[in-house]
Design a protein around this motif. Structure first.
Motif, PDB file in Angstrom:
ATOM      1  N   SER A 113       0.872  -1.211  -0.095  1.00 50.66           N
ATOM      2  CA  SER A 113       0.051   0.210  -0.126  1.00 50.66           C
ATOM      3  C   SER A 113       0.987   1.277  -0.033  1.00 50.66           C
ATOM      4  O   SER A 113       0.637   2.258  -0.792  1.00 50.66           O
ATOM      5  CB  SER A 113      -1.051  -0.209   1.251  1.00 50.66           C
ATOM      6  OG  SER A 113      -0.167   0.170   2.302  1.00 50.66           O
ATOM      7  N   LEU A 114       1.802   1.329   0.724  1.00 47.76           N
ATOM      8  CA  LEU A 114       2.695   2.407   0.694  1.00 47.76           C
ATOM      9  C   LEU A 114       3.501   2.578  -0.633  1.00 47.76           C
ATOM     10  O   LEU A 114       3.684   3.740  -1.265  1.00 47.76           O
ATOM     11  CB  LEU A 114       3.943   2.130   1.912  1.00 47.76           C
ATOM     12  CG  LEU A 114       3.431   2.316   3.134  1.00 47.76           C
ATOM     13  CD1 LEU A 114       4.523   1.667   4.140  1.00 47.76           C
ATOM     14  CD2 LEU A 114       3.288   3.580   3.536  1.00 47.76           C
ATOM     15  N   LEU A 115       3.859   1.613  -1.309  1.00 49.95           N
ATOM     16  CA  LEU A 115       4.528   1.541  -2.622  1.00 49.95           C
ATOM     17  C   LEU A 115       3.631   1.987  -3.784  1.00 49.95           C
ATOM     18  O   LEU A 115       3.891   2.896  -4.598  1.00 49.95           O
ATOM     19  CB  LEU A 115       4.947   0.065  -2.959  1.00 49.95           C
ATOM     20  CG  LEU A 115       6.351  -0.406  -2.223  1.00 49.95           C
ATOM     21  CD1 LEU A 115       6.689  -1.785  -2.670  1.00 49.95           C
ATOM     22  CD2 LEU A 115       7.694   0.636  -2.572  1.00 49.95           C
ATOM     23  N   ILE A 116       2.283   1.698  -3.650  1.00 49.62           N
ATOM     24  CA  ILE A 116       1.318   2.338  -4.630  1.00 49.62           C
ATOM     25  C   ILE A 116       0.999   3.644  -4.385  1.00 49.62           C
ATOM     26  O   ILE A 116       1.064   4.403  -5.488  1.00 49.62           O
ATOM     27  CB  ILE A 116      -0.052   1.340  -4.407  1.00 49.62           C
ATOM     28  CG1 ILE A 116       0.190  -0.151  -4.980  1.00 49.62           C
ATOM     29  CG2 ILE A 116      -1.160   1.935  -5.058  1.00 49.62           C
ATOM     30  CD1 ILE A 116      -1.152  -0.980  -4.150  1.00 49.62           C
ATOM     31  N   THR A 117       1.051   4.072  -3.084  1.00 48.20           N
ATOM     32  CA  THR A 117       0.725   5.372  -2.709  1.00 48.20           C
ATOM     33  C   THR A 117       1.876   6.197  -3.252  1.00 48.20           C
ATOM     34  O   THR A 117       1.529   7.334  -4.019  1.00 48.20           O
ATOM     35  CB  THR A 117       0.563   5.586  -1.106  1.00 48.20           C
ATOM     36  OG1 THR A 117      -0.611   4.892  -0.655  1.00 48.20           O
ATOM     37  CG2 THR A 117       0.351   7.075  -0.853  1.00 48.20           C
ATOM     38  N   PHE A 118       3.029   6.022  -3.094  1.00 48.54           N
ATOM     39  CA  PHE A 118       4.176   6.803  -3.506  1.00 48.54           C
ATOM     40  C   PHE A 118       4.339   6.607  -4.978  1.00 48.54           C
ATOM     41  O   PHE A 118       4.984   7.717  -5.782  1.00 48.54           O
ATOM     42  CB  PHE A 118       5.434   6.403  -2.724  1.00 48.54           C
ATOM     43  CG  PHE A 118       5.277   7.021  -1.308  1.00 48.54           C
ATOM     44  CD1 PHE A 118       5.100   8.533  -1.029  1.00 48.54           C
ATOM     45  CD2 PHE A 118       5.008   6.272  -0.142  1.00 48.54           C
ATOM     46  CE1 PHE A 118       5.044   8.993   0.281  1.00 48.54           C
ATOM     47  CE2 PHE A 118       4.895   6.823   1.124  1.00 48.54           C
ATOM     48  CZ  PHE A 118       4.737   8.302   1.216  1.00 48.54           C
ATOM     49  N   TYR A 119       3.938   5.588  -5.564  1.00 51.70           N
ATOM     50  CA  TYR A 119       4.149   5.232  -7.036  1.00 51.70           C
ATOM     51  C   TYR A 119       3.199   6.336  -7.822  1.00 51.70           C
ATOM     52  O   TYR A 119       3.592   6.666  -8.769  1.00 51.70           O
ATOM     53  CB  TYR A 119       3.816   3.819  -7.698  1.00 51.70           C
ATOM     54  CG  TYR A 119       4.010   3.477  -9.003  1.00 51.70           C
ATOM     55  CD1 TYR A 119       5.529   3.469  -9.605  1.00 51.70           C
ATOM     56  CD2 TYR A 119       3.038   3.575  -9.791  1.00 51.70           C
ATOM     57  CE1 TYR A 119       5.731   3.376 -10.881  1.00 51.70           C
ATOM     58  CE2 TYR A 119       3.061   3.371 -10.993  1.00 51.70           C
ATOM     59  CZ  TYR A 119       4.440   3.108 -11.533  1.00 51.70           C
ATOM     60  OH  TYR A 119       4.829   3.066 -13.010  1.00 51.70           O
ATOM     61  N   THR A 120       1.882   6.601  -7.222  1.00 49.85           N
ATOM     62  CA  THR A 120       0.699   7.328  -7.864  1.00 49.85           C
ATOM     63  C   THR A 120       1.262   9.069  -7.601  1.00 49.85           C
ATOM     64  O   THR A 120       0.342   9.638  -8.028  1.00 49.85           O
ATOM     65  CB  THR A 120      -0.365   7.136  -7.320  1.00 49.85           C
ATOM     66  OG1 THR A 120      -0.303   7.294  -5.799  1.00 49.85           O
ATOM     67  CG2 THR A 120      -0.775   5.626  -7.456  1.00 49.85           C
TER      68      THR A 120
ATOM     69  N   TRP B 106       7.074   9.046  -6.047  1.00 49.58           N
ATOM     70  CA  TRP B 106       8.142   7.994  -6.289  1.00 49.58           C
ATOM     71  C   TRP B 106       9.518   8.536  -5.851  1.00 49.58           C
ATOM     72  O   TRP B 106      10.322   7.858  -5.217  1.00 49.58           O
ATOM     73  CB  TRP B 106       8.128   7.584  -7.532  1.00 49.58           C
ATOM     74  CG  TRP B 106       8.750   6.161  -7.667  1.00 49.58           C
ATOM     75  CD1 TRP B 106       9.900   5.993  -8.366  1.00 49.58           C
ATOM     76  CD2 TRP B 106       8.476   4.934  -7.283  1.00 49.58           C
ATOM     77  NE1 TRP B 106      10.501   4.685  -8.316  1.00 49.58           N
ATOM     78  CE2 TRP B 106       9.556   3.973  -7.464  1.00 49.58           C
ATOM     79  CE3 TRP B 106       7.492   4.499  -6.207  1.00 49.58           C
ATOM     80  CZ2 TRP B 106       9.531   2.625  -6.826  1.00 49.58           C
ATOM     81  CZ3 TRP B 106       7.473   3.254  -5.902  1.00 49.58           C
ATOM     82  CH2 TRP B 106       8.643   2.369  -6.291  1.00 49.58           C
ATOM     83  N   GLU B 107       9.824   9.670  -6.374  1.00 49.07           N
ATOM     84  CA  GLU B 107      11.101  10.453  -6.458  1.00 49.07           C
ATOM     85  C   GLU B 107      11.472  10.660  -4.846  1.00 49.07           C
ATOM     86  O   GLU B 107      12.594  10.855  -4.503  1.00 49.07           O
ATOM     87  CB  GLU B 107      11.338  11.454  -7.156  1.00 49.07           C
ATOM     88  CG  GLU B 107      10.350  12.808  -6.784  1.00 49.07           C
ATOM     89  CD  GLU B 107       9.004  12.742  -7.596  1.00 49.07           C
ATOM     90  OE1 GLU B 107       8.328  13.339  -7.205  1.00 49.07           O
ATOM     91  OE2 GLU B 107       8.674  11.671  -8.214  1.00 49.07           O
ATOM     92  N   LYS B 108      10.330  10.804  -3.860  1.00 51.23           N
ATOM     93  CA  LYS B 108      10.544  11.137  -2.725  1.00 51.23           C
ATOM     94  C   LYS B 108      10.609  10.029  -1.869  1.00 51.23           C
ATOM     95  O   LYS B 108      10.587  10.083  -0.403  1.00 51.23           O
ATOM     96  CB  LYS B 108       9.602  12.256  -2.276  1.00 51.23           C
ATOM     97  CG  LYS B 108       9.627  13.641  -2.876  1.00 51.23           C
ATOM     98  CD  LYS B 108       8.590  14.462  -2.333  1.00 51.23           C
ATOM     99  CE  LYS B 108       8.634  15.891  -3.090  1.00 51.23           C
ATOM    100  NZ  LYS B 108       7.613  16.628  -2.583  1.00 51.23           N
ATOM    101  N   LEU B 109      10.404   8.789  -2.370  1.00 54.70           N
ATOM    102  CA  LEU B 109      10.370   7.705  -1.459  1.00 54.70           C
ATOM    103  C   LEU B 109      11.572   7.470  -0.187  1.00 54.70           C
ATOM    104  O   LEU B 109      11.114   7.094   0.718  1.00 54.70           O
ATOM    105  CB  LEU B 109      10.203   6.453  -2.117  1.00 54.70           C
ATOM    106  CG  LEU B 109       9.845   5.011  -1.802  1.00 54.70           C
ATOM    107  CD1 LEU B 109       8.603   5.068  -0.843  1.00 54.70           C
ATOM    108  CD2 LEU B 109       9.803   3.903  -2.496  1.00 54.70           C
ATOM    109  N   ASN B 110      12.508   7.836  -0.741  1.00 55.99           N
ATOM    110  CA  ASN B 110      13.821   7.691   0.074  1.00 55.99           C
ATOM    111  C   ASN B 110      13.584   8.651   1.359  1.00 55.99           C
ATOM    112  O   ASN B 110      14.044   8.290   2.319  1.00 55.99           O
ATOM    113  CB  ASN B 110      15.134   8.113  -0.468  1.00 55.99           C
ATOM    114  CG  ASN B 110      15.105   9.423  -1.140  1.00 55.99           C
ATOM    115  OD1 ASN B 110      14.077   9.922  -1.291  1.00 55.99           O
ATOM    116  ND2 ASN B 110      16.400   9.791  -1.229  1.00 55.99           N
ATOM    117  N   LEU B 111      12.944   9.734   1.339  1.00 54.55           N
ATOM    118  CA  LEU B 111      12.504  10.330   2.563  1.00 54.55           C
ATOM    119  C   LEU B 111      11.408   9.743   3.381  1.00 54.55           C
ATOM    120  O   LEU B 111      11.684  10.083   4.842  1.00 54.55           O
ATOM    121  CB  LEU B 111      12.081  11.797   2.020  1.00 54.55           C
ATOM    122  CG  LEU B 111      12.850  12.778   1.179  1.00 54.55           C
ATOM    123  CD1 LEU B 111      12.093  13.897   0.707  1.00 54.55           C
ATOM    124  CD2 LEU B 111      14.023  13.176   1.923  1.00 54.55           C
TER     125      LEU B 111
END
Length: 184
Positions: free
Chosen positions: A10-17, A20-25
């Motif tokens: 769910s976290l990956l889907i949220t940030f993919y939408t 995504w570029e801020k996922l490392n934060l």
């Protein structure tokens, strides 16, 4: 524990939408959601229910549990001064995790009903059955009979012409006069 896959998904889907570029934060969210989520699921009875009999209340309870997990994760992130995503991202996580969790539970319920039903039907010869009355009591009786897997409901019979030709649980509703014509 499928939730160990659903939470990060769910976290990956949220940030993919959209972020995504801020996922490392927000890597900390993966750990915190699991550390907060699994105990909340355990303490609130997420794993105590019998999946085969799960109803619509499942969606409400899961939604509340996921809200508590999201709130707890937000508060921990705030207390530890972690980089927080926007409120809309937290809402997205809540909605996506709720949807994935409910959808998975419904899928597991349907698979278990089909599997158990096929096992019971293969080991027994179910009795053919017609239920008189297609109202609330007839629907409740049909549900009980289907869950027992000892009966094969062929059709409902009802006095109301408004119901003839319609379906209840995919089972046809017929008129009482059709009883004479039905041999199976």
């Amino acid at each position: 524990m499928i939730d160990l896959l659903l939470i990060p998904s769910s976290l990956l889907i949220t940030f993919y939408t959209g972020a995504w570029e801020k996922l490392n934060l927000y890597y900390w969210l993966f750990v915190v959601y699991i550390v907060v989520g699994i105990p909340i699921y355990l303490l609130t009875g997420q794993y105590k229910g019998i999946t085969r009999y799960a109803g619509s209340s499942l969606a409400y309870l899961v939604s509340i549990r996921v809200f508590l997990i999201t709130l707890g994760s937000f508060l921990i992130g705030n207390l530890l001064n972690f980089q927080l995503p926007s409120l809309s991202k937290f809402i997205s996580i809540w909605l996506i995790l709720t949807g994935l969790t409910v959808g998975t539970r419904i899928l597991m319920r349907d698979i278990s009903v089909l599997t158990i039903g096929n096992i019971n039907k293969s080991s027994k010869n179910p009795s053919k059955l017609a239920i008189y009355g297609a109202g609330a009591a007839g629907a409740q009786l049909a549900t009980s009979m289907k869950n027992s897997n000892s009966f094969d409901i062929k059709f409902f019979v009802d006095d109301s012409p408004l119901l003839w030709g319609r379906m209840l649980f995919g089972i046809p509703i017929k008129s009482p006069s059709d009883l004479n014509n039905s041999k199976n």
